[in-house]
Write an enzyme that holds these catalytic residues in place. Structure first.
Site, short mmCIF file in Angstrom:
data_model
loop_
_atom_site.label_atom_id
_atom_site.label_comp_id
_atom_site.label_asym_id
_atom_site.label_seq_id
_atom_site.Cartn_x
_atom_site.Cartn_y
_atom_site.Cartn_z
N ASN A 87 43.87 40.90 39.52
CA ASN A 87 42.92 40.82 37.99
C ASN A 87 43.59 41.37 36.98
OD1 ASN A 87 42.32 43.28 39.04
ND2 ASN A 87 40.26 42.97 38.79
N CYS A 118 36.42 45.07 38.57
CA CYS A 118 35.80 45.90 39.69
C CYS A 118 34.53 46.63 38.84
CB CYS A 118 36.57 47.04 40.07
SG CYS A 118 37.67 47.84 38.87
N GLU A 148 40.79 52.73 45.66
CA GLU A 148 39.98 52.12 44.38
C GLU A 148 39.48 50.67 44.68
OE1 GLU A 148 39.27 54.01 42.12
OE2 GLU A 148 40.38 55.83 42.46
P1 NAD Z 1 42.20 42.09 47.82
O1 NAD Z 1 41.53 43.44 48.66
O2 NAD Z 1 42.18 41.00 48.42
O3 NAD Z 1 43.63 42.40 47.56
C1 NAD Z 1 44.11 43.80 46.95
C2 NAD Z 1 45.75 43.59 47.35
O4 NAD Z 1 45.94 44.09 48.74
C3 NAD Z 1 46.59 42.63 47.08
O5 NAD Z 1 47.90 42.76 46.87
C4 NAD Z 1 46.77 42.03 48.56
O6 NAD Z 1 47.89 41.21 49.03
C5 NAD Z 1 46.63 43.12 49.43
N1 NAD Z 1 46.27 42.89 50.81
C6 NAD Z 1 45.36 42.37 51.28
N2 NAD Z 1 45.02 42.28 52.76
C7 NAD Z 1 45.86 43.36 53.02
C8 NAD Z 1 46.06 44.30 54.33
N3 NAD Z 1 45.31 43.83 55.39
N4 NAD Z 1 46.79 45.24 54.06
C9 NAD Z 1 47.42 45.69 53.09
N5 NAD Z 1 47.53 44.86 51.76
C10 NAD Z 1 46.45 43.66 51.92
O7 NAD Z 1 41.67 42.29 46.43
P2 NAD Z 1 41.67 41.18 44.93
O8 NAD Z 1 40.75 40.08 45.55
O9 NAD Z 1 43.10 41.01 44.88
O10 NAD Z 1 41.02 41.95 44.09
C11 NAD Z 1 39.74 42.11 43.90
C12 NAD Z 1 38.95 43.34 44.55
O11 NAD Z 1 39.52 44.44 43.97
C13 NAD Z 1 37.42 43.49 44.11
O12 NAD Z 1 36.57 43.53 44.89
C14 NAD Z 1 37.67 44.41 42.96
O13 NAD Z 1 36.19 45.11 42.59
C15 NAD Z 1 38.51 45.43 43.14
N6 NAD Z 1 39.14 46.17 42.24
C16 NAD Z 1 39.09 47.44 42.23
C17 NAD Z 1 39.61 48.18 41.13
C18 NAD Z 1 39.17 49.69 41.13
O14 NAD Z 1 39.95 50.50 40.15
N7 NAD Z 1 38.26 50.15 41.80
C19 NAD Z 1 40.46 47.62 40.14
C20 NAD Z 1 40.47 46.19 40.42
C21 NAD Z 1 39.95 45.42 41.27
#
Ligand code: NAD
Length: 499
Positions: A168, A300, A266
């Site tokens: 995002n 997020c 996070e």
């Molecule tokens: P996601 O958890 O689907 O993916 C995040 C990352 O993890 C990607 O690089 C993905 O390829 C990787 N990934 C997926 N499965 C994995 C696994 N089993 N092992 C290791 N890595 C893996 O999240 P998203 O859809 O990309 O992002 C949206 C989410 O992120 C929302 O829930 C949002 O609230 C959260 N977010 C949190 C913050 C924060 O700072 N707290 C910031 C931005 C987004």
């Protein structure tokens, strides 16, 4: 939908710094190498292919870790000033290519120009703050049990840090871990999201390369869950920082725990945006709309629940609905819009289902609730209650659920009625009431008379509850996150023992 207005001018502004001939089909393991397979990167607004990056395989980790291990020792041996200078140069590289980067981020993430400008600016600031923290003291002189020995506590790099980032805000959410980790003497292996590997990976590699970072200190692996899990489990990687969903964060935390690694998580949010009966309702609705629709609410910290005192709820919803239905929707690269596309069809279907199920459960649809292609119209749901999907679930789409509260205590109860605890906000005409409520909200960030989305390099950023595991990013806390303590004693003469 807005009509196309300015595509040719913006498209022709593309320059050659990110020329794909350098990175197309390649991975960055200390240098650009051709991969066996590639991952296409699509523009969410149009489906157009923006480029192809080299795909990594889980078995690559062994060689990437070897490259990073060798490079890290030399890098950690450089003086703090040399490392700081590298970060100032990297910031200058991004600055020199600011416009090209903004265009790329708009196209790759489907976000607005203002969001892309903020992302580039904050990434530059992360680099400059990472240079600045290197003037902080590195430890303490401890009281010594032996007056002839010096006893020191000093902070040392962890070694190799693995960074897993979401799509995002891909450049910034990678940079806020990558920059301080490297500045403090670590090597990094970054895994961007496979939907945004150019802004989230290629750009960082090119910037560090141009600034003269020694090869192998920064590396990028491309792929999805399998490659991510291989990074978390890789022998030699001492810490993982993960930014993404709570579900995947739990899995990453579990694997990191099993492998005895430090992990910073996070995660998601469902942040409360409270409107009291003495608030300036026009300003509150404007802030609430921003907090719920910025980047199509794919943030997020977005305002996930508008909790409004009954006395002003009808008027607030009326203003919010008028503002919402006036927001232009379309392709943010080619049109002047407020709402762009959702990142993919699966996300859009999920958002639509949550809205439909919430309306079926008794909430009132005030505006929106429809979509055209990848564009979901901003949506206001009124009289949302506990047990409805829009009350409980994080929605990664432009939806503002409004929940009516009876009084201050009820508003606080609803605000804390979630497993998440990332951000929160209170709108009120009374500073005293604002402080009273803000202190009772269980979240890592909270704002009085503002909305819920804000993140800067200098603040301790992180969430409570299911929004994280207690880690905090930011120049205030990065020393704690990316180094560990070593106790060192030194004496001029050998110590004597009875044996
Ligand atoms: P996601 O958890 O689907 O993916 C995040 C990352 O993890 C990607 O690089 C993905 O390829 C990787 N990934 C997926 N499965 C994995 C696994 N089993 N092992 C290791 N890595 C893996 O999240 P998203 O859809 O990309 O992002 C949206 C989410 O992120 C929302 O829930 C949002 O609230 C959260 N977010 C949190 C913050 C924060 O700072 N707290 C910031 C931005 C987004």
């Amino acid at each position: 939908m807005q009509q196309t207005t300015n595509s040719s001018t913006k498209q022709s502004s593309a320059s050659s710094w990110l020329d794909s001939s350098r990175w197309s089909g390649k991975r960055f393991y200390g240098e650009w190498t051709v991969a066996r397979s590639t991952l296409p990167v699509r523009e969410p607004a149009t489906g157009e292919i923006l480029g192809e990056v080299g795909e990594s395989q889980p078995e690559d980790l062994k060689s990437v870790v070897a490259i990073a291990t060798e490079a890290q020792a030399g890098w950690a041996g450089k003086s703090a000033e040399e490392r700081a200078a590298l970060f100032r140069r990297t910031a200058a590289v991004l600055e020199a290519h600011r416009n090209e980067l903004i265009d790329l981020i708009i196209r790759e993430t489907g976000g607005l120009r203002g969001k892309a400008q903020m992302e580039v600016q904050n990434s530059i600031e992360e680099l400059l703050h990472s240079a600045a923290i290197l003037v902080h003291p590195e430890g303490h002189i401890l009281p010594s049990r032996d007056p002839d020995r010096l006893s020191l506590a000093r902070r040392v790099p962890l070694g190799i840090v693995g960074v897993i980032a979401p799509w995002n805000v891909p450049m910034l959410l990678a940079m806020r871990s990558v920059a301080p980790a490297i500045a403090l003497g670590n090597a990094v292996i970054l895994k961007p999201d496979p939907q945004t590997p150019i802004a989230g990976g290629v750009v960082l590699a090119r910037a560090f390369e141009d600034a003269g970072l020694p090869p192998g200190v920064f590396n990028v692996i491309n792929g999805g869950a399998a490659v991510g899990e291989a990074l978390v489990e890789a022998k030699g990687v001492r810490m993982i920082t993960f930014t993404g969903s709570t579900a995947v964060g739990r899995r990453v935390g579990e694997l990191a725990g099993k492998n005895l690694k430090r992990v910073a998580l996070e995660l998601g949010g469902k942040s409360p945006f409270i409107v009291l009966d003495d608030a300036d309702l026009e300003a509150a609705a404007s802030a609430g709309a921003w907090g719920s629709y910025l980047h199509q609410r794919q943030v997020c910290m977005a305002s996930g629940r508008h909790i409004v005192l009954r006395k002003v709820a009808a008027e607030y919803v009326d203003i919010l609905t008028k503002k919402t239905s006036a927001l232009p929707v379309g392709d943010p690269f080619r049109q002047d819009v407020a709402i762009g596309p959702l990142i993919n069809a699966k996300q859009l279907a999920r958002v639509d289902q949550i809205v439909k199920d919430t309306v079926a459960a008794g909430a009132r649809l005030m505006t929106g609730g429809t979509h055209e292609g990848p564009f979901y119209y901003p949506t206001v749901l009124h009289n949302v209650r506990s047990g409805m999907p829009a009350y409980d679930l994080e929605i990664f789409g432009p939806v503002a659920p409004v929940i009516v509260a009876e009084d201050e205590d009820d508003a606080v109860r609803i605000a804390n009625d979630t497993d998440y605890g990332l951000s929160g906000a209170v709108q009120t005409g009374s500073l005293e009431r604002g402080l009273r409520i803000a202190r009772r909200i269980r979240s890592g960030l909270v704002h009085i008379n503002d909305q819920t989305i804000a993140d800067y390099a200098e603040i301790p950023f992180g969430g409570m509850g299911a929004s994280g595991n207690g880690s905090r990013f930011g120049s205030m806390t990065n020393w704690e996150e990316f180094t560990e303590w070593q106790w060192l004693t030194v004496g001029g003469k050998p110590a004597r023992y009875p044996f």
